[in-house]
Scaffold this motif. Structure first.
Motif, mmCIF file in Angstrom:
data_model
loop_
_atom_site.group_PDB
_atom_site.id
_atom_site.type_symbol
_atom_site.label_atom_id
_atom_site.label_comp_id
_atom_site.label_asym_id
_atom_site.label_seq_id
_atom_site.Cartn_x
_atom_site.Cartn_y
_atom_site.Cartn_z
ATOM 1 N N ASP A 17 5.516 0.447 -12.385
ATOM 2 C CA ASP A 17 4.376 0.949 -11.488
ATOM 3 C C ASP A 17 4.837 2.489 -11.530
ATOM 4 O OD1 ASP A 17 2.608 2.202 -9.974
ATOM 5 O OD2 ASP A 17 3.057 1.050 -8.387
ATOM 6 N N PRO A 18 4.188 3.446 -12.476
ATOM 7 C CA PRO A 18 4.607 5.100 -12.550
ATOM 8 C C PRO A 18 4.393 5.671 -11.298
ATOM 9 C CG PRO A 18 2.513 4.273 -13.775
ATOM 10 C CD PRO A 18 3.113 3.246 -13.482
ATOM 11 N N PHE A 19 3.321 5.122 -10.326
ATOM 12 C CA PHE A 19 2.956 5.816 -9.089
ATOM 13 C C PHE A 19 4.117 5.775 -8.178
ATOM 14 C CE2 PHE A 19 -1.190 5.272 -10.908
ATOM 15 C CZ PHE A 19 -1.743 6.535 -10.864
ATOM 16 N N THR A 20 5.082 5.016 -8.286
ATOM 17 C CA THR A 20 6.128 4.874 -7.434
ATOM 18 C C THR A 20 7.459 5.987 -7.781
ATOM 19 O OG1 THR A 20 7.296 3.046 -8.517
ATOM 20 C CG2 THR A 20 5.571 2.513 -6.831
ATOM 21 N N SER A 21 7.246 6.464 -8.821
ATOM 22 C CA SER A 21 8.326 7.391 -9.327
ATOM 23 C C SER A 21 8.336 8.738 -8.625
ATOM 24 C CB SER A 21 8.028 7.457 -11.026
ATOM 25 O OG SER A 21 6.807 8.206 -11.178
ATOM 26 N N THR A 159 -9.400 9.867 -5.239
ATOM 27 C CA THR A 159 -8.909 11.083 -5.694
ATOM 28 C C THR A 159 -7.739 10.615 -6.769
ATOM 29 O OG1 THR A 159 -7.036 11.318 -3.894
ATOM 30 C CG2 THR A 159 -9.105 12.412 -3.563
ATOM 31 N N GLN A 160 -7.140 9.564 -6.595
ATOM 32 C CA GLN A 160 -6.127 9.082 -7.566
ATOM 33 C C GLN A 160 -6.590 8.696 -8.783
ATOM 34 O OE1 GLN A 160 -3.517 5.340 -7.399
ATOM 35 N NE2 GLN A 160 -2.075 7.005 -6.635
ATOM 36 N N LEU A 161 -7.818 8.241 -8.966
ATOM 37 C CA LEU A 161 -8.761 7.545 -10.039
ATOM 38 C C LEU A 161 -9.605 8.568 -10.753
ATOM 39 C CD1 LEU A 161 -9.856 4.564 -7.887
ATOM 40 C CD2 LEU A 161 -7.753 4.422 -9.520
ATOM 41 N N ASP A 255 -3.524 14.588 -13.250
ATOM 42 C CA ASP A 255 -2.428 14.311 -12.428
ATOM 43 C C ASP A 255 -2.575 15.547 -11.383
ATOM 44 O OD1 ASP A 255 -0.316 13.205 -11.080
ATOM 45 O OD2 ASP A 255 1.177 14.691 -12.083
ATOM 46 N N THR A 256 -2.370 16.874 -11.922
ATOM 47 C CA THR A 256 -2.504 17.794 -10.918
ATOM 48 C C THR A 256 -3.933 18.121 -10.274
ATOM 49 O OG1 THR A 256 -3.231 19.503 -12.552
ATOM 50 C CG2 THR A 256 -0.833 19.517 -12.150
ATOM 51 N N THR A 257 -5.070 17.563 -10.833
ATOM 52 C CA THR A 257 -6.188 17.697 -10.005
ATOM 53 C C THR A 257 -6.275 16.546 -9.110
ATOM 54 O OG1 THR A 257 -7.534 18.270 -12.078
ATOM 55 C CG2 THR A 257 -8.891 17.583 -10.298
ATOM 56 N N TYR A 258 -5.936 15.485 -9.201
ATOM 57 C CA TYR A 258 -5.678 14.394 -8.106
ATOM 58 C C TYR A 258 -5.111 14.863 -6.952
ATOM 59 C CZ TYR A 258 -1.921 11.077 -6.998
ATOM 60 O OH TYR A 258 -0.750 10.594 -6.567
ATOM 61 N N ARG A 259 -3.776 15.604 -7.230
ATOM 62 C CA ARG A 259 -2.935 16.159 -6.349
ATOM 63 C C ARG A 259 -3.761 17.153 -5.246
ATOM 64 N NH1 ARG A 259 2.534 14.432 -7.134
ATOM 65 N NH2 ARG A 259 2.756 13.383 -9.107
ATOM 66 N N GLY A 260 -4.203 18.017 -6.234
ATOM 67 C CA GLY A 260 -4.976 19.323 -5.836
ATOM 68 C C GLY A 260 -6.058 18.853 -4.614
ATOM 69 N N THR A 261 -6.943 17.702 -5.136
ATOM 70 C CA THR A 261 -8.012 17.269 -4.479
ATOM 71 C C THR A 261 -7.483 16.724 -3.162
ATOM 72 O OG1 THR A 261 -9.360 17.162 -6.425
ATOM 73 C CG2 THR A 261 -10.158 15.942 -4.586
#
Length: 414
Positions: A17-21, A159-161, A255-261
């Motif tokens: 699971d890359p999201f746990t990294s 937002t993650q999707l 990735d950065t857009t999901y984080r920013g939102t």
């Protein structure tokens, strides 16, 4: 014209699971800003490296002398002066995953030559059309899954999707591949788990090579076809540069857009008076986005390498030194911003450093703003009386370099 014959290969094993990294690579610190303010008090240019100050992450170029840049004048100087400060610093990490054809690893004149081709496609007038044709349908498709339930986790369900779904539709790829595609994109920056970043880069590279070949034979109006067939001054993108850009697009625009939102929504929900002001006047969406990017931009630190022996902020820096350029320090500089640690959509609007400055200012910044704007309109249109869920943990933005909350639990409706 999605091509079903070209399939993407999953991680081996698929259970990774890359999201746990995030924690291993970017830290689990909720508020790095007191430490950043303390660094600024020491001086604008400090010896050492940023990650070691927090005992987080790995350090590329272990043999190089390192400096932390926290003075706003010096940050701007490093980001804008490419004759003294080079992007070659990224070759040891991003170059191994995105590829040595990544424009993030290049300096001028090579960088400027290829950037002109990307800019031709990502001009604001082109990006705005994607808002209607691609971004809005993605946002509404995702919201349909929870809009009638009265509660949601806006990170995990929205937002993650959605930025990755946007990119997937821009590339016109098979729907069945979207989750694997997203996982590989995120995995490209997992440098702390042995081999995962390289595995992701290899599998995305194989995928894009077949895809570009197919779109050159059968071009459409998708982004891959545009990138593969657009020329500037009689020059097309070399395959190495094109494949690198497509890999990087997943992170730069996804990735950065999901984080920013996610950070934008967290800040507004924690300041309900400001969220209510936006409900009453949607012209405030644009300043809210810029304030969120300033207040806690999704990427706090950028990296450069000294191309020559130089002096910066009164400190001698030898050629080959690696510089950790803390854009988050400039974004919270009290000499630039009144009460900089406060989120305030009504503050005077000055340019922030979250999209970088100079030759490497983010080529996808217009798309990021469109996506964040459309997301806010969809939230306001579909989630009335949106508020934090009092029965669940409050969102907490974490990380020392790449920042994001893991969850945003909300309720809406009556």
């Amino acid at each position: 014209m999605a091509t079903a014959a070209i399939r993407i290969e999953e991680f081996d094993p698929p259970s990774y699971d890359p999201f746990t990294s995030d924690e291993a690579n970017f830290g689990d610190i909720a508020d790095p800003y007191p430490a950043i303010h303390a660094m600024r008090a020491e001086g604008p240019v400090l010896e050492g490296d940023y990650c070691s100050r927090f005992a987080v992450g790995s350090t590329p170029h272990p043999e190089a002398k390192r400096f932390i840049i926290v003075g706003t004048k010096e940050i701007t100087e490093v980001l804008t002066d490419q004759t003294r400060f080079s992007n070659a610093a990224y070759r040891a990490n991003l170059g191994t995953t995105f590829g040595m054809g990544s424009i993030s690893t290049m300096d001028n004149p090579e960088h400027g030559r290829f950037r002109k081709i990307f800019q031709k496609i990502f001009l604001p007038q082109h990006v705005r059309t994607w808002g209607d044709s691609i971004v809005d349908p993605v946002v509404h498709d995702l919201m349909d899954a929870f809009v009638n339930k009265g509660e949601a986790d806006l990170v995990q369900q929205f937002t993650q999707l959605y930025p990755f779904e946007v990119i997937y539709r821009q590339l016109d790829l098979p729907k069945d591949d979207v989750r694997t595609f997203q996982r590989l994109a995120i995995g490209q920056t997992d440098f702390m788990t042995a081999g995962r970043a390289q595995e992701a880069a290899r599998k995305l590279g194989t995928y894009f090579e077949a895809l570009v070949d197919e779109r050159r034979r059968n071009p459409g109006d998708d982004l891959v076809s545009l990138l593969a067939n657009t020329e500037v001054d009689g020059e097309y993108l070399p395959d190495l540069v094109l494949f690198s850009f497509l890999r990087q697009l997943m992170n730069a625009a996804g990735d950065t857009t999901y984080r920013g939102t996610s950070i934008l929504l967290t800040a507004l929900l924690q300041n309900p008076d400001q969220l209510d002001a936006i409900r009453k006047d949607r012209a405030l969406i644009a300043p809210a986005i810029e304030e969120a990017l300033r207040w806690d931009g999704p990427v706090l630190m950028q990296t450069r390498m000294a191309a020559v022996d130089t002096t910066l902020g009164g400190v001698d820096i030898p050629a080959g030194s690696v510089l950790d350029v803390v854009a988050g320090a400039a974004n919270r500089d009290p000499d630039v911003w009144d009460d900089p640690d406060k989120f305030d959509i009504f503050r005077r609007r000055d340019a922030h450093w979250s999209f970088s400055r100079g030759p490497h200012i983010c080529v996808g910044q217009h798309l990021a703003r469109v996506e964040m704007t459309r997301a806010m309109h969809a939230v306001l249109d579909n989630l009335p009386n949106l508020r934090l869920d009092p029965d669940k943990p409050a969102p907490q933005v974490r990380g020392i370099m790449m920042r994001v909350p893991e969850h945003i639990f909300v309720r809406f409706g009556d």
